[in-house]
Write a protein that holds these residues in place. Structure first.
Motif, mmCIF file in Angstrom:
data_model
loop_
_atom_site.group_PDB
_atom_site.id
_atom_site.type_symbol
_atom_site.label_atom_id
_atom_site.label_comp_id
_atom_site.label_asym_id
_atom_site.label_seq_id
_atom_site.Cartn_x
_atom_site.Cartn_y
_atom_site.Cartn_z
ATOM 1 N N GLY A 111 4.275 -1.845 3.496
ATOM 2 C CA GLY A 111 4.715 -0.775 4.553
ATOM 3 C C GLY A 111 4.285 -1.295 5.744
ATOM 4 O O GLY A 111 4.600 -0.260 6.912
ATOM 5 N N ARG A 121 9.908 -1.998 -3.313
ATOM 6 C CA ARG A 121 9.702 -0.678 -3.507
ATOM 7 C C ARG A 121 9.265 0.060 -2.191
ATOM 8 O O ARG A 121 9.482 1.088 -2.082
ATOM 9 C CB ARG A 121 8.368 -0.783 -4.563
ATOM 10 N N ALA A 122 8.325 -0.957 -1.300
ATOM 11 C CA ALA A 122 8.186 -0.253 -0.098
ATOM 12 C C ALA A 122 9.382 0.034 0.692
ATOM 13 O O ALA A 122 9.486 1.408 1.537
ATOM 14 C CB ALA A 122 7.178 -1.024 0.663
ATOM 15 N N GLU A 163 12.289 1.156 -0.284
ATOM 16 C CA GLU A 163 12.958 2.020 -0.866
ATOM 17 C C GLU A 163 12.463 3.318 -0.444
ATOM 18 O O GLU A 163 12.858 4.488 -0.338
ATOM 19 C CB GLU A 163 13.182 2.063 -2.467
ATOM 20 N N GLN A 164 10.855 3.454 -0.707
ATOM 21 C CA GLN A 164 10.362 4.473 -0.302
ATOM 22 C C GLN A 164 10.335 5.025 1.346
ATOM 23 O O GLN A 164 10.608 6.073 1.450
ATOM 24 C CB GLN A 164 8.816 4.349 -0.569
ATOM 25 N N ALA A 223 13.807 6.582 1.432
ATOM 26 C CA ALA A 223 13.837 7.819 0.910
ATOM 27 C C ALA A 223 13.080 9.055 1.859
ATOM 28 O O ALA A 223 13.534 10.017 1.961
ATOM 29 C CB ALA A 223 13.095 7.870 -0.429
ATOM 30 N N ARG A 224 11.953 8.404 2.475
ATOM 31 C CA ARG A 224 11.382 9.449 3.519
ATOM 32 C C ARG A 224 12.104 9.728 4.677
ATOM 33 O O ARG A 224 12.234 10.837 5.303
ATOM 34 C CB ARG A 224 9.946 8.773 3.824
#
Length: 185
Positions: free
Chosen positions: A120, A159-160, A162-163, A166-167
């Motif tokens: 991130g 994963r980071a 995608e998160q 999404a945020r």
């Protein structure tokens, strides 16, 4: 797997045998076993992993440096490397002696959580790999197989991302989100 050459200074800083190392080395009866054990101790201190076993991964500078410290012929490694069982037994003793752990399920979970956070913040793979190696060293975890860390970095980066996406999507007004979905299709 080819290691870069090491300077005398690097070897002296990381691979000089300590008094505790000598106590462990003296438990080996034969000169070639003392050489092999000491070589593996130096290898772990230098690279934070064990040498590959088949054939035994040799760093010439380290082998010579170790032989000089022990006062034995470095060619004795040829006898040592013939018995994989001894190499494996020594690795277990060294792992225990130095308080190191393999990358097991618990350690892997912690590493993945660490990587997720780092992904991130950092984008460059080389920076992420360097931070990962530092994390493992600080945690007393041996570096795993060469292919594993880049794969884990890639997985956690996805994963980071995608998160993060999404945020961002969650903060957009519904109309903007609908327009963007339409553009993607």
């Amino acid at each position: 797997m080819h290691s870069p050459p090491y300077t005398r200074r690097q070897l002296a800083q990381k691979a000089t045998l300590t008094e505790q190392d000598w106590r462990e080395i003296r438990q080996c009866r034969r000169a070639h076993n003392r050489l092999g054990f000491a070589y593996q101790v130096g290898f772990v201190k230098l690279l934070h992993r064990f040498p590959t076993q088949q054939p035994l991964e040799i760093i010439d500078e380290l082998l010579l440096f170790t032989g000089i410290q022990l006062g034995v012929d470095p060619h004795g490694i040829e006898v040592y490397q013939q018995r994989r069982e001894t190499i494996a037994e020594h690795q277990e003793r060294i792992r225990s002696y130095l308080g190191l752990r393999k990358l097991g399920p618990e350690e892997r979970d912690r590493l993945e959580a660490f990587l997720f956070e780092e992904c991130g913040r950092l984008e460059q793979t080389s920076a992420l790999l360097a931070r990962t190696e530092t994390f493992l060293q600080e945690e007393g975890i041996l570096l795993p197989a060469e292919y594993l860390l880049p794969r884990m970095v890639g997985e956690q980066r996805v994963r980071a991302q995608e998160q993060i996406c999404a945020r961002i999507a969650a903060t957009l007004p519904h109309e903007v989100s609908t327009v963007l979905d339409g553009l993607l299709q």
